[in-house]
Design an enzyme around this catalytic site. Sequence first.
Site, short mmCIF file in Angstrom:
data_model
loop_
_atom_site.label_atom_id
_atom_site.label_comp_id
_atom_site.label_asym_id
_atom_site.label_seq_id
_atom_site.Cartn_x
_atom_site.Cartn_y
_atom_site.Cartn_z
N CYS A 2 32.03 -17.58 20.23
CA CYS A 2 31.16 -16.23 20.08
C CYS A 2 31.04 -15.71 19.49
CB CYS A 2 30.27 -15.25 21.30
SG CYS A 2 29.91 -16.23 23.12
N ARG A 27 31.24 -19.72 14.81
CA ARG A 27 31.71 -19.03 15.61
C ARG A 27 31.02 -19.79 17.27
NH1 ARG A 27 34.85 -14.96 14.19
NH2 ARG A 27 35.09 -14.25 16.93
N TRP A 74 29.36 -19.52 22.19
CA TRP A 74 29.79 -20.73 22.68
C TRP A 74 30.29 -20.49 24.07
CZ3 TRP A 74 35.10 -21.08 24.74
CH2 TRP A 74 35.89 -22.49 24.42
N ASN A 100 31.10 -10.26 23.36
CA ASN A 100 32.00 -11.95 22.85
C ASN A 100 33.31 -11.24 23.40
OD1 ASN A 100 33.76 -13.55 21.41
ND2 ASN A 100 34.49 -12.25 20.28
N GLY A 101 33.27 -12.46 23.94
CA GLY A 101 35.60 -12.24 25.24
C GLY A 101 34.63 -12.96 26.12
N GLU A 469 48.45 -34.16 12.08
CA GLU A 469 47.53 -33.06 11.99
C GLU A 469 46.32 -34.23 11.09
OE1 GLU A 469 45.87 -30.30 11.59
OE2 GLU A 469 44.53 -30.41 10.00
N LYS A 473 41.99 -33.57 12.98
CA LYS A 473 41.37 -33.62 11.59
C LYS A 473 39.93 -34.94 12.62
CE LYS A 473 41.09 -30.82 11.42
NZ LYS A 473 42.22 -29.25 10.71
N GLU A 476 38.52 -34.39 16.36
CA GLU A 476 37.98 -32.90 15.68
C GLU A 476 36.42 -33.24 15.97
OE1 GLU A 476 39.51 -29.85 13.37
OE2 GLU A 476 38.87 -28.69 14.94
N HIS A 492 58.57 -47.10 21.36
CA HIS A 492 58.95 -46.49 22.81
C HIS A 492 57.99 -46.66 23.70
CE1 HIS A 492 63.01 -45.94 20.66
NE2 HIS A 492 62.64 -45.25 19.87
N LYS A 599 34.96 -21.78 15.51
CA LYS A 599 36.04 -21.96 14.57
C LYS A 599 37.29 -20.77 15.29
CE LYS A 599 37.37 -21.75 10.37
NZ LYS A 599 38.00 -22.89 9.69
O1 M6R Z 1 42.95 -19.39 13.72
P1 M6R Z 1 43.95 -19.87 14.15
O2 M6R Z 1 44.79 -20.55 12.87
O3 M6R Z 1 44.89 -19.10 14.99
O4 M6R Z 1 43.74 -21.76 15.35
C1 M6R Z 1 44.29 -22.24 15.50
C2 M6R Z 1 42.93 -23.27 16.53
O5 M6R Z 1 41.91 -22.95 17.21
C3 M6R Z 1 42.94 -24.09 14.98
O6 M6R Z 1 43.61 -24.95 14.18
C4 M6R Z 1 42.19 -25.63 15.50
O7 M6R Z 1 42.77 -26.28 15.95
C5 M6R Z 1 40.98 -26.00 14.30
N1 M6R Z 1 39.31 -26.36 14.73
C6 M6R Z 1 41.52 -26.72 13.29
O8 M6R Z 1 40.85 -27.60 12.48
#
Ligand code: M6R
Length: 604
Positions: A2, A27, A74, A100-101, A469, A473, A476, A492, A599
């Site tokens: 949000c 957001r 969100w 937001n929260g 990572e 990616k 996601e 394993h 985000k």
């Molecule tokens: O703002 P932060 O780095 O604390 O966020 C952590 C994760 O939420 C963030 O890295 C998330 O995994 C991303 N969407 C990855 O691309």
Amino acid sequence: MCGIVGYVGIGKVGSVLFDSVKKLEYRGYDSVGIATLSEGKIELRKDNGKIDDVDKKIHLGDVKGNLGIAHVRWATHGRPNKINSHPHTNNDDTIAIVHNGIIENYEELKTNLISKGYIFKSETDSEVIAHLLEKFINDGFDFQDSMIEMVKSLDGSYAIGAIYNNNPDEVLAIKNESPLVVGLSEDGNFIASDVPAFLKHTKKVIFPQDKELIILKKDKVIVKDLNGKILDKNIQTIEWNEKMAQKEGYNHFMLKEINQQPNVVVNTLKAKKDIENIVSNLNDINKIYFVACGTSYHAALTGKYLLEVFTNIKTDVIYSSEFKYFTNTLDENTLTIFVSQSGETADTLSAIKMSKVSRTLAIVNILGSSITREADNVIYTKAGPEIGVAATKTYLSQLVSIYLLVTYLSKNKNNKFYHEMISQIEKVPRYINDLLSDEDKIKEIAHKYKDTKEFFFLGRGFIYPTALEGALKLKEITYIHAEGYPSGELKHGPLALIDENVAVVVLAPNENSKSISNLDSYKDTINNMEEVKSRAAKIILLTSHENGKYNNVDDLFTMDNQVDELISPIVYVVPLQLLSYYISIYKGLDPDKPRNLAKCVTVK
Ligand code: M6R
């Protein structure tokens, strides 16, 4: 998670709010809404859907008035539909709020308000705020005092903006453990969840503390504590500019941010002196915990490998949401490092609050964010605003900061590492520029594998976190199932999943016999690659090894052979980002706004 905006000023309020809230779309993009005060009445427009789609239907920017609030959602409590969209209003639509929260005690508050005759329209936790404000106004408090009384009844995290038709000149706002920043401009004043919302108008900001009441007027901003005392707040100037939060000719923010990485590395390196100073006070540290989530966790895991190999400091990495199970061994000789792009991630913020017995260091991108205020020391990663939901350039900047940190921590213990490290990091922008110019090769691979249903990413040692990572990616932004594994671990168990339908991305950095890292991972990785190949998997090999054993490979992406194991995490992730980006494009998806994600995750 949000985004909220509030504005009072001389600008056309509908278009100012629309433009500002659009900047916060990263957001949350389930729903959007605007409420303004126009001729003594609240005008409300909201619906579910992405901002541009909603705008086509109900012309958000045309809303009239002299002040207002806006929200992108969100969803947490209640499905994304029109009724659950913000702003929420009280029963006679005289008060409108954005939030937001999460209000943790909303059920109790709601039951109580219902028993007093307040009628709820939505399934959200946020709606209680509008009714509570009305209740305190009915009890005889003015609008400002009602805000103060209202937050005394709330448990949870919140950034709230509120307007009231009997208070025609002010937007009120307050926060607790959710981000909120005040923007001060010649044309009026703002509150927002993040700076890009008002960068077009001003770089002058105030970072309010939790539970400070912000009174936004056309020509001034007043901040009070909960006792009504006016506070003297520091006005800061943000280094970012408006262009930094625009696509600048790229089709997506993610592609822009991937391409910015050579410059980001140069910028992050400017923090050398600051990091050296921080480290000069850490001589008595004998144990390090990294604490982080998602991509930031992968940067932290790379830090663990470096510290374990190049210093004698025992290091562990813990997911922020799991940290509370690991606090017993913290003491004053422990350094706890919190890695977070946003500096607002709720899990990481709550972890830092539990670690005060240790020494704390935050590695964060966003100036003034909540985590930076909790930490003893802060390293700013200086990557600039990152709008794409998938972290790319901020990951690289976290890695560079961590490499520098390890470099200075190892300075006395391992002088050779120190000199080699600094000279290698300085070459990284060139390596990345070279491979960005080879983007067509990645596009070709992405096109070939766009319909593959399952991916594995393999790496060993320093490059193993990069495999994690790469998998994150891909999951996601393409919704393809992907797993990262240490190359040697596959046999394993997970090897049972391998068949001709699975693509395996193998990360095999060059071994440089002159490098002090010289852990000789290449041959072992290639052997592991052969194991998957003989189970018919499709192999995509990423390597900087000049004499690589390539005959068994379906697709090959090569990099400068100077990119050895030691530095490989900062370089190899770039083709992986591009691979995910282009698969997402070829699948017709929007890589900047992946489904179900936002985000900044400000809920636990
Ligand atoms: O703002 P932060 O780095 O604390 O966020 C952590 C994760 O939420 C963030 O890295 C998330 O995994 C991303 N969407 C990855 O691309």
